[in-house]
Scaffold this active site. Structure first.
Site, PDB file in Angstrom:
ATOM      1  N   LYS A 140      -0.276   6.948 -18.792  1.00 45.24           N
ATOM      2  CA  LYS A 140      -1.274   7.383 -17.829  1.00 45.24           C
ATOM      3  C   LYS A 140      -0.739   8.550 -17.008  1.00 45.24           C
ATOM      4  O   LYS A 140       0.341   9.081 -17.265  1.00 45.24           O
ATOM      5  CB  LYS A 140      -1.684   6.199 -16.965  1.00 45.24           C
ATOM      6  CG  LYS A 140      -2.169   4.998 -17.789  1.00 45.24           C
ATOM      7  CD  LYS A 140      -2.791   3.933 -16.948  1.00 45.24           C
ATOM      8  CE  LYS A 140      -4.178   4.325 -16.495  1.00 45.24           C
ATOM      9  NZ  LYS A 140      -4.884   3.203 -15.822  1.00 45.24           N
TER      10      LYS A 140
ATOM     11  N   ASP B 113     -10.281  10.683 -18.576  1.00 46.89           N
ATOM     12  CA  ASP B 113     -10.420   9.989 -17.297  1.00 46.89           C
ATOM     13  C   ASP B 113     -11.150  10.847 -16.264  1.00 46.89           C
ATOM     14  O   ASP B 113     -10.726  11.958 -15.952  1.00 46.89           O
ATOM     15  CB  ASP B 113      -9.029   9.613 -16.771  1.00 46.89           C
ATOM     16  CG  ASP B 113      -9.100   8.734 -15.539  1.00 46.89           C
ATOM     17  OD1 ASP B 113      -9.873   7.761 -15.543  1.00 46.89           O
ATOM     18  OD2 ASP B 113      -8.387   9.029 -14.563  1.00 46.89           O
TER      19      ASP B 113
END
Length: 293
Positions: free
Chosen positions: A174, A229
């Protein structure tokens, strides 16, 4: 005892017993004092689990376990199975047994069932909203500590699918992981290739990106899944076009019941939403009881 005629998504019995046993001990560590002083030992209770609003059922085995683990003499007869839709006023199950045990287990049974059914109901609404687009709806690790197995079962009951169950199940780099790489001056593509070389062939590698220009370097590293995202809708569509089937495309961030259909229409493969578990409200279910001496 639980009887039902319809199949249900699998939830391991060991998981059920671990969660329910802990909840029962928490709620009545030395027994139910009120039941012991107000209810005769020989009293028998019959109760109907009734829906006070429409929804999708999840957790009927968990509900039954609360009574069984309190007293094996209590019988639960299910009239609906996990994953079934129901309307307000429908009787979902019947409970019969020693009144003290039924009253003692009632709150734990309802708390867990209402929680799971609320998640299944919300998930079903989200899944229905993207019908026909081909996008799958998945949960995240934003679950209640200790209840992950139950809450993710509820997502499956609502027609969703599960993301990685834990940090041990897949590699998912991430923004924080990528920030460390940048601070160390490492090349993103090379870093991903190095990570891939350390993985077995059965382990999935996913990388989250938050900018269009990150997509090609990540693809060059050989990922299985790219998470886009908090992309705006036009950027999501552009990202899908760039990736062009070279990896599974997951969209995440700002996913609501109002936005999910538009997100799905961009062509992404998967839409992940933590709200399925962290923001679902408990569904209103009641246990209407009669007690006879």
């Amino acid at each position: 005892m639980l009887t039902t005629t319809a199949p249900a998504p699998t939830l391991p019995a060991a998981r059920i017993e671990a969660v329910v046993s802990a909840a029962l001990v928490e709620d009545a560590p030395w027994g139910d004092l009120t039941g012991e002083v107000f209810l005769p030992a020989e009293a028998v209770a019959t109760a109907e689990l009734t829906a006070r609003e429409p929804g999708v059922l999840s957790g009927i085995e968990v509900f039954a376990a609360a009574f069984r683990l309190t007293d094996p003499a209590v019988q639960v007869r299910a009239h609906r199975a996990d994953g079934d839709r129901f309307t307000a006023g429908q009787v979902l199950a019947t409970v019969t047994g020693p009144a003290r045990a039924v009253v003692q287990a009632e709150r734990v049974a309802l708390n867990l069932l209402q929680r799971m059914t609320g998640i299944a109901t919300l998930t079903r609404r989200v899944v229905d909203a993207v019908e026909g687009t081909g996008a799958a709806i998945t949960d995240t690790r934003k679950t209640t500590p200790g209840l992950r197995a139950l809450e993710r079962h509820a997502v499956r009951c609502g027609g969703g699918v599960n993301h990685r169950f834990s940090l041990s199940d897949a590699v998912m780099a991430k923004d924080n992981h990528l920030a460390v790489l940048r601070q160390q001056g490492l090349d993103l593509t090379a870093a991903i290739r190095q990570a891939r070389s350390r993985l077995g062939h059965t382990t999935t590698l996913e990388v989250e990106v938050d900018r269009i220009e990150q997509i090609e370097p990540v693809l060059a590293g050989g990922v299985d899944v790219i998470m886009l995202d908090n992309f705006a809708l036009p950027d999501l569509a552009r990202g899908v076009e760039i990736i062009a089937g070279r990896a599974i495309v997951e969209a995440s961030g700002t996913v609501t019941l109002e936005t999910v259909a538009d997100i799905a229409r961009t062509g992404v493969d998967v839409i992940s939403s933590g709200a399925l578990t962290h923001s679902a409200r408990h569904l209103d279910l009641g246990l209407d009881m009669t007690v006879t001496a």
